[in-house]
Design a protein around this motif. Structure first.
Motif, short mmCIF file in Angstrom:
data_model
loop_
_atom_site.label_atom_id
_atom_site.label_comp_id
_atom_site.label_asym_id
_atom_site.label_seq_id
_atom_site.Cartn_x
_atom_site.Cartn_y
_atom_site.Cartn_z
N GLY A 263 0.73 -1.19 -0.32
CA GLY A 263 -0.03 -0.30 0.13
C GLY A 263 0.55 1.45 -0.15
N TYR A 264 0.67 2.32 0.40
CA TYR A 264 0.78 3.64 0.57
C TYR A 264 0.58 4.67 1.88
CZ TYR A 264 2.38 8.18 -1.88
OH TYR A 264 2.51 9.59 -1.93
N ILE A 265 1.50 5.41 2.10
CA ILE A 265 1.06 5.92 3.49
C ILE A 265 1.22 7.44 2.83
CG2 ILE A 265 1.74 6.95 5.81
CD1 ILE A 265 2.91 3.60 6.56
N THR A 266 0.24 8.51 3.48
CA THR A 266 1.44 9.89 2.78
C THR A 266 0.80 10.43 4.07
OG1 THR A 266 0.16 12.23 1.40
CG2 THR A 266 -1.37 10.03 2.17
N GLY A 267 1.51 11.59 5.02
CA GLY A 267 0.78 12.12 5.91
C GLY A 267 1.62 13.87 6.53
N LYS A 268 1.17 14.02 7.26
CA LYS A 268 1.57 15.94 7.41
C LYS A 268 1.60 15.50 9.42
CE LYS A 268 0.75 20.19 6.46
NZ LYS A 268 -0.23 21.64 5.99
N SER A 269 2.59 16.34 9.06
CA SER A 269 3.24 16.62 11.11
C SER A 269 3.52 18.56 10.70
CB SER A 269 4.54 15.97 11.23
OG SER A 269 4.56 16.95 13.00
N GLU A 270 2.41 18.66 12.01
CA GLU A 270 3.43 19.78 12.51
C GLU A 270 3.85 21.13 13.91
OE1 GLU A 270 -0.92 21.46 10.92
OE2 GLU A 270 0.12 23.22 9.33
N THR A 271 4.83 21.29 13.85
CA THR A 271 5.05 21.34 15.22
C THR A 271 5.36 22.68 15.24
OG1 THR A 271 6.24 18.61 14.79
CG2 THR A 271 7.45 20.12 16.64
N ASP A 272 4.87 23.39 16.75
CA ASP A 272 4.74 24.76 16.96
C ASP A 272 5.97 24.61 18.07
OD1 ASP A 272 3.36 25.45 14.83
OD2 ASP A 272 1.49 24.89 16.40
N ILE A 273 7.15 25.71 17.83
CA ILE A 273 8.48 26.04 19.08
C ILE A 273 7.28 27.20 20.26
CG2 ILE A 273 10.63 26.14 20.09
CD1 ILE A 273 9.93 23.25 18.06
N LEU A 274 6.94 26.85 20.90
CA LEU A 274 5.94 27.81 21.97
C LEU A 274 6.62 28.33 22.98
CD1 LEU A 274 2.24 26.56 20.70
CD2 LEU A 274 3.82 28.19 19.80
N GLY A 275 6.72 30.34 23.49
CA GLY A 275 6.98 29.98 24.20
C GLY A 275 7.70 31.18 24.49
N THR A 276 8.11 31.66 25.50
CA THR A 276 8.69 33.26 24.97
C THR A 276 10.80 32.94 26.09
OG1 THR A 276 7.58 34.47 26.32
CG2 THR A 276 9.94 35.31 26.50
N TYR A 277 11.17 33.35 24.70
CA TYR A 277 12.83 32.50 24.81
C TYR A 277 13.67 33.97 24.62
CZ TYR A 277 10.91 28.57 23.27
OH TYR A 277 9.83 26.97 23.44
N ARG A 278 14.29 33.92 25.45
CA ARG A 278 15.66 35.25 25.75
C ARG A 278 17.51 34.25 25.29
NH1 ARG A 278 11.75 36.97 28.90
NH2 ARG A 278 12.42 35.25 31.39
N VAL A 279 17.79 34.38 24.66
CA VAL A 279 19.18 34.71 24.50
C VAL A 279 20.06 35.55 25.63
CG1 VAL A 279 20.34 34.68 22.98
CG2 VAL A 279 18.74 34.00 22.00
N GLN A 280 20.99 34.68 26.26
CA GLN A 280 21.64 35.74 27.13
C GLN A 280 23.02 36.60 27.23
OE1 GLN A 280 19.76 33.85 31.02
NE2 GLN A 280 18.62 35.65 31.19
N SER A 281 23.32 35.27 25.90
CA SER A 281 24.76 35.37 25.62
C SER A 281 25.12 35.40 24.46
CB SER A 281 25.39 33.68 26.25
OG SER A 281 25.32 33.07 25.58
N GLY A 282 26.12 35.56 24.31
CA GLY A 282 26.63 36.20 22.53
C GLY A 282 26.59 37.35 21.38
N PRO A 283 27.01 37.48 20.41
CA PRO A 283 26.18 38.67 19.81
C PRO A 283 24.77 38.88 19.26
CG PRO A 283 26.80 36.93 18.15
CD PRO A 283 27.05 35.87 19.56
N PHE A 284 24.09 38.23 19.55
CA PHE A 284 22.98 38.37 19.05
C PHE A 284 21.76 38.53 20.29
CE2 PHE A 284 25.00 36.84 16.03
CZ PHE A 284 25.02 37.47 15.33
N GLN A 285 21.73 38.72 21.42
CA GLN A 285 21.25 38.64 22.85
C GLN A 285 19.84 39.22 22.60
OE1 GLN A 285 23.21 39.42 26.29
NE2 GLN A 285 24.77 38.37 25.70
N GLU A 286 18.70 38.50 21.84
CA GLU A 286 17.86 38.92 21.65
C GLU A 286 16.57 37.86 22.02
OE1 GLU A 286 16.10 39.53 17.80
OE2 GLU A 286 18.04 39.84 17.16
N GLU A 287 14.74 38.89 22.53
CA GLU A 287 13.75 38.24 23.14
C GLU A 287 13.22 37.30 21.91
OE1 GLU A 287 11.97 38.79 26.94
OE2 GLU A 287 10.27 39.31 25.77
N TYR A 288 12.05 36.02 22.02
CA TYR A 288 11.55 35.53 20.54
C TYR A 288 10.58 35.04 21.70
CZ TYR A 288 15.88 35.51 18.15
OH TYR A 288 17.62 36.15 17.70
N VAL A 289 9.41 35.87 21.38
CA VAL A 289 7.84 34.87 20.86
C VAL A 289 7.50 33.68 20.44
CG1 VAL A 289 5.67 35.12 22.58
CG2 VAL A 289 7.72 36.37 22.82
#
Length: 337
Positions: A263-289
């Motif tokens: 037979g035949y299989i077909t499908g789809k997966s959707e993954t969301d990375i959610l929440g607030t993330y604060r980069v605290q070191s390195g040259p690109f210290q930003e907050e992402y939501v």
């Protein structure tokens, strides 16, 4: 139910394995983090599609009107010898900021299913005129490094015979909720036996059927309290669906039977990375939501062979499928007719 819960903990471990390094990846900038995470997690998303598509049948002999069967089914989509699912080539020319520590421009690195360790990368940038800073970190490895070489799924399935040659199926996993994991599964399927329409149906030693099955898996893994990443409400939310279309043939014997299908299989997966993330070191210290989402489509031909033991109301079955992910499916069944 504890076994089912354990299997889905393993599943979410595969999805979250690399998230312990999200802070470091976001230190390379949002676009680099999204590109890497997409390549890193795509194989495990594909494995889930193949895993939840298994176990739709254990015979081609459709149940008669009123016949039923209730089953506990487990699937293990293996990838032990699938090197293309366990690694990918990271080329720094495709990234804005990410560089290998040893000066290489490309390397084979681990996916969420792999076992490559010790790959060091860095990002470097100017934070003030004439002032640069550098952040070094290690790329994540995957499940194979913990000797886990399969993507699991498990659920309860019920089948009932309707009109001549037609059998309706439903599968579900009651919603599991803990402090960290929330997961649920449902699916609907139909099987129709073509040999039921033949005059010699009662004396033919085999049955031939067609099966169509749809499965939907939703889940959330909350890792806010792991102290891995600065921020709030950090979680992974995933939605996966699969379709199976299969032709099936089986023997029709009283106790032991054999079955197989293509037979035949077909499908789809959707993954969301959610929440607030604060980069605290390195040259690109930003907050992402809610920084990004990952979508994976998968499809391919599958073929399987299996056997079923019938002892009155009690039945056992197991089969093995060959495809992009080789899947071992096993069932404990209780039925009538």
């Amino acid at each position: 139910m504890k076994v089912v819960y354990f299997l889905f903990v393993v599943f979410f471990a595969s999805l979250t394995y690399g998230q312990s390094n999200v802070n470091e990846l976001l230190a390379a900038g949002l676009e680099d983090a999204e590109r890497f995470t997409n390549d890193y997690m795509s194989p495990v998303s594909e494995g889930v599609i193949y895993s939840i598509a298994g176990g739709w049948y254990n015979t081609a002999d459709a149940k008669p009107l009123g016949g039923f069967e209730i089953s506990l089914i487990g699937n293990m989509a293996g990838f032990k010898n699938k090197e293309d699912k366990k690694s990918f080539v990271l080329n720094t020319s495709e990234y804005e900021n990410l560089q290998f520590d040893d000066g290489s421009t490309s390397k084979t690195v681990s996916t969420a299913l792999g076992d490559i360790e010790g790959v060091m990368v860095f990002v470097e940038g100017e934070i003030a005129p004439g002032v640069t800073t550098r952040e070094d970190f290690e790329l994540p490895t995957g499940l194979a490094s913990e000797n886990i070489n399969f993507v699991p799924s498990a659920f309860i399935q019920a089948s009932v015979g309707l009109i001549k040659g037609t059998e309706l199926k439903a599968r579900f996993l009651p919603k599991i909720n803990t402090d960290e994991v929330s997961v649920g599964l449902f699916g609907l399927g139909v099987q129709h036996e073509f040999t039921k329409h033949l005059p010699a149906d009662k004396i033919l030693p085999i049955a031939i059927s067609g099966v169509i099955g749809y499965t939907n898996l939703t889940g959330t893994y909350d890792f806010t309290d792991t102290d891995i990443i600065a921020g709030e409400n950090q979680k992974i939310d995933t939605k996966t669906n699969s379709w199976l279309f299969q032709a099936v043939v089986s023997t029709k014997l009283p106790i032991i039977n054999f079955y197989g299908g293509v037979g035949y299989i077909t499908g789809k997966s959707e993954t969301d990375i959610l929440g607030t993330y604060r980069v605290q070191s390195g040259p690109f210290q930003e907050e992402y939501v809610d920084p990004f989402s990952i979508t994976k489509n998968a499809s391919g031909v599958v073929a399987n062979v299996g056997t079923k033991l019938k002892l009155g109301f009690f039945r056992l079955n197991a089969d093995y499928s060959i495809g992009q992910f080789n899947n071992l499916s096993f069932g404990v069944n209780f039925g009538f007719r």
